[in-house]
Enzyme design. Structure first.
Site, short mmCIF file in Angstrom:
data_model
loop_
_atom_site.label_atom_id
_atom_site.label_comp_id
_atom_site.label_asym_id
_atom_site.label_seq_id
_atom_site.Cartn_x
_atom_site.Cartn_y
_atom_site.Cartn_z
N GLU A 174 46.73 48.89 44.95
CA GLU A 174 47.15 47.50 45.12
C GLU A 174 48.58 47.49 45.63
OE1 GLU A 174 46.94 44.83 41.72
OE2 GLU A 174 47.26 43.15 43.09
N ASN A 182 37.97 39.77 42.56
CA ASN A 182 38.69 40.80 41.80
C ASN A 182 38.38 40.64 40.32
OD1 ASN A 182 40.59 42.80 41.01
ND2 ASN A 182 42.07 41.18 40.62
N GLU A 183 39.31 40.07 39.61
CA GLU A 183 39.17 40.01 38.15
C GLU A 183 38.86 38.56 37.77
OE1 GLU A 183 42.83 40.48 35.83
OE2 GLU A 183 42.07 42.45 35.29
N CYS A 223 44.97 41.62 41.85
CA CYS A 223 45.22 40.18 42.00
C CYS A 223 45.67 39.81 43.40
CB CYS A 223 46.27 39.73 40.99
SG CYS A 223 45.69 39.82 39.30
O1 AHR Z 1 46.85 46.36 37.94
C1 AHR Z 1 47.64 45.21 37.85
C2 AHR Z 1 46.81 43.95 37.74
O2 AHR Z 1 46.08 43.97 36.55
C3 AHR Z 1 45.77 43.77 38.79
O3 AHR Z 1 46.29 43.20 39.93
C4 AHR Z 1 44.80 42.84 38.15
O4 AHR Z 1 43.50 42.98 38.68
C5 AHR Z 1 44.92 43.17 36.69
O5 AHR Z 1 45.08 42.04 35.94
#
Ligand code: AHR
Length: 679
Positions: free
Chosen positions: A54, A395-396, A249
């Site tokens: 990321e 993603n999450e 994110c």
């Molecule tokens: O790894 C850091 C962050 O943690 C990532 O961007 C996210 O997916 C998670 O909350």
């Protein structure tokens, strides 16, 4: 730190001695661990241990992507971030960021300098990304677009300097009244971690400057827009099964406008428009207002990187949702998906836009030269397909809004590309109502991979080693897509990449390996961090402008990845105890290709522990084995830029007697035993 050289010795050669000491020399009776070589389990997934990338912590610009000029095109929201006029008597008369007759509409701002008197201070400097790291004798390509205005400015002096010391100087000559690209080579006379670039005017009058670049020649594969080789080497050395990109994110953005849009990251590098990085202002105590994404490292380069390091590409795509911790903005589910009565305002992207982006991405990666998007890949210099096999949808994400968007998204991908495997999100927590909701639905939908994330205290990792023992053995597989032990707390700036965390992760990973029929992929997160510009800790690899090192966590990941074998072997602990009892953790695999049996053992205890490993039913056993050991008395042990190899795997040999190995596990140790033999 008590991990002295003497202790290291015990970790290496002396371990070989202790391992062959007769049992009576040990204080406690050895624990017998039985590896049921004759009862092999499932195949270990080929790509099980991979990487999560990321753009956080200056991972891309200022890190893996080695452009040294920050805000090279004056297109950041604040157009002069990274740039400063030189102060002094013989300086500029004025300067302005202009957009009158720019190079192109995609690159609409440039810097205009005006000087009334010629002088060495008539110019600007660029500070780089916390300085510029340059190496003595190495070559750097300086390039610039320039245009002469009124007056007689016929050239520029380009100086690379650290403090008042000049490291390299070149001239750009022959400016004209039209935009033109100029290129000169710079060769620093000394190594510097915090150099800066100075541009001064030769003559009096006005000059326009844009797309200012200083790029090392020494990149991975010696590519023109290539990546930082020391970091790529560390990634490659992991033998990663996959590369998840671009996050995280960052995929979601703080708002939908700020989301990652892969189409904006391909094609001519100079025309890629920068965008604020969503980590820029996320953490007040790690405020980084100069953090942008230049997209010099874009989707083409991510695919290329995956290929270079032998990893399956795993792009994660936005599912019409901005980060739910920030704006939680949603793209309306489109009329196609919801029925004709759900039109969206014309200026808002609907879910259809996001789905189309995903379909186009598959075409970009895999399509023929005759296809619209495949042609763009070919034009960028990669005629062969990238062989994309999987994508992540969101993603999450969590909650009903996610499911509502996931379903039509997944359906559309499968309709056009039935062989593309889909990664779905279980949300940010490894349990709770949202986790349960997503998991239940994803299983009903037969999602191929469910992405679980766990950022938790080290003890959580040890206590949850049995997490997957009770998971369903059929249906959706698990992608442990983001995890890391947090020594102080989630997103706490005091978190350390220490041995306590890494050893706890090793303990947990024996549970992943024992359940390789359920857990298909796993990746530590995040991957990269600049020591002077990070927002999040811990991270797998840290770097400054000149060098990079693997954390102790990195070496744990590497040991698993390099020793993952091909077939799971059941392991029984003394008296049928559960894995992790007495802080002893174990897993085993057969490496059919190498003809080895591989046993992983974690002793999370401050005392040595004697074990007898019985390789039940093993065939063709050799008489000598090879151990790879990481051990440190002090659980706070960390690697660092100064001591990058303070704690790394040490090799030792041991004897195999019949079908057993007697071994003494060092205190606080992770040991991989490789025994020549077959199942
Ligand atoms: O790894 C850091 C962050 O943690 C990532 O961007 C996210 O997916 C998670 O909350």
């Amino acid at each position: 730190m008590t991990f002295s050289p003497a202790r290291r010795l015990l970790g290496a050669a002396a371990l070989a001695l202790t391992s062959i000491l007769p049992a009576h020399a040990q204080t406690a009776a050895p624990a017998t661990i039985t590896v049921q070589v004759n009862k092999p389990g499932a195949a270990v997934p080929k790509n099980m241990f991979g990487l999560f990338f990321e753009d956080i912590n200056f991972a891309a610009d200022g890190g893996l992507y080695p452009e040294l000029v920050k805000n090279k095109s004056f297109e950041y929201d604040d157009h002069l971030i990274g740039w400063k006029a030189i102060k002094g008597a013989a300086g500029l008369e004025s300067y302005v960021v202009s957009n009158s007759k720019p190079i192109s509409n995609a690159n609409s701002h440039f810097l205009r300098l005006s000087a009334k008197t010629a002088g060495p201070d008539a110019g600007f400097v660029n500070e780089g990304f916390r300085g510029m790291g340059v190496k003595e004798g190495a070559e750097y390509t300086f390039s610039i677009y320039a245009r002469k205005g009124a007056g007689n400015v016929n050239g520029l002096t380009v100086t690379l300097e650290e403090g008042s010391r000049s490291l390299a100087q070149s001239q750009v000559m022959g400016l004209t009244g039209e935009w033109k690209k100029y290129t000169v080579l710079m060769k620093p006379s000394a190594t510097a971690a915090k150099a800066r670039l100075k541009l001064t005017m030769n003559g009096v009058g006005a000059v326009d400057l844009d797309v200012v670049s200083l790029f090392p020649k020494d990149t991975w594969g010696k590519r023109e827009n290539g990546l930082r080789p020391d970091i790529v080497q560390l990634l490659k050395d992991m033998k990663p099964g996959f590369l998840r990109f671009p996050g995280g994110c960052i995929v979601e953005g703080m708002t939908l406008d700020n989301r990652y849009q892969w189409k904006e990251t391909i094609g001519d590098v100079a025309s890629r428009q920068p965008m604020i990085n969503r980590w820029n202002k996320e953490f007040k105590n790690r405020y980084t207002p100069d953090y942008y994404q230049s997209f010099g490292l874009g989707f083409f380069e991510y695919f290329q990187l995956s290929e270079d390091i032998g990893a399956e590409p795993l792009p994660i795509l936005n599912v019409g949702m901005a980060c739910q911790y920030n704006s939680a903005e949603l793209a309306p589910v489109s009329s196609t998906a919801k029925g004709p009565n759900a039109p969206a305002p014309a200026d808002e992207p609907t879910l259809d836009t996001f789905i189309q982006d995903a379909l186009d991405l598959v075409e970009f990666a895999n399509g023929p030269a005759t296809s619209t998007w495949g042609a763009k890949r070919v034009a960028m210099g990669h005629p062969a397909p990238f062989n994309l096999k999987m994508i992540g949808i969101g993603n999450e994400q969590w909650g009903p809004q996610y499911l509502e968007r996931y379903e039509p998204f997944a359906k559309a991908i499968k309709a056009k590309y039935p062989n593309i495997q889909l990664v779905s999100s279980a949300g940010p927590s490894p349990d709770g109502a949202n986790f349960d909701l997503a998991t239940k639905r994803m299983r009903e939908l037969n999602a191929e991979y469910i992405d679980e994330h766990y950022y938790a205290k080290p003890e959580w990792f040890r206590q949850n080693v049995g997490r997957y023992d009770s998971y369903p053995r059929t249906g959706s597989k698990i992608f442990a897509g983001e995890y890391a032990a947090q020594s102080a707390g989630i997103a706490n700036t005091e978190n350390k990449n220490n041995w306590d965390c890494a050893l706890s992760e090793a303990a947990f990973m024996t549970g992943l390996e024992r359940n390789a029929d359920v857990v298909a992929m796993a990746s530590y997160a995040p991957m990269l961090a600049h020591v002077d510009a990070w927002q999040w800790t811990p991270n797998l690899i840290w770097f400054d402008n000149l060098s990079a090192y693997g954390t102790v966590n990195y070496y744990v990941q590497q040991l698993f990845s390099q020793n993952k074998g091909t077939t799971m072997l059941p392991v029984q602990l003394p008296g049928g105890a559960k894995n992790g009892t007495d802080n002893l953790f174990a897993s085993a695999v057969a490496d059919d290709a190498a003809g080895d049996l591989v046993v992983k053992l974690v002793n999370y205890s401050s005392a040595p522990r004697a074990v007898t490993v019985s390789l039940a039913g093993a065939k063709k056993l050799g008489k000598a084995g090879r151990a790879l050991v990481m051990a440190a008395d002090d659980l706070n042990t960390q690697n660092s830029l100064k001591e990058p190899r303070k704690l790394v795997p040490q090799e030792a040999n041991f004897v195999v007697k019949g079908s057993t190995v007697s071994y003494t596990l060092a205190p606080n140790s992770f040991t991989v035993l490789r025994v020549p033999g077959r199942r």
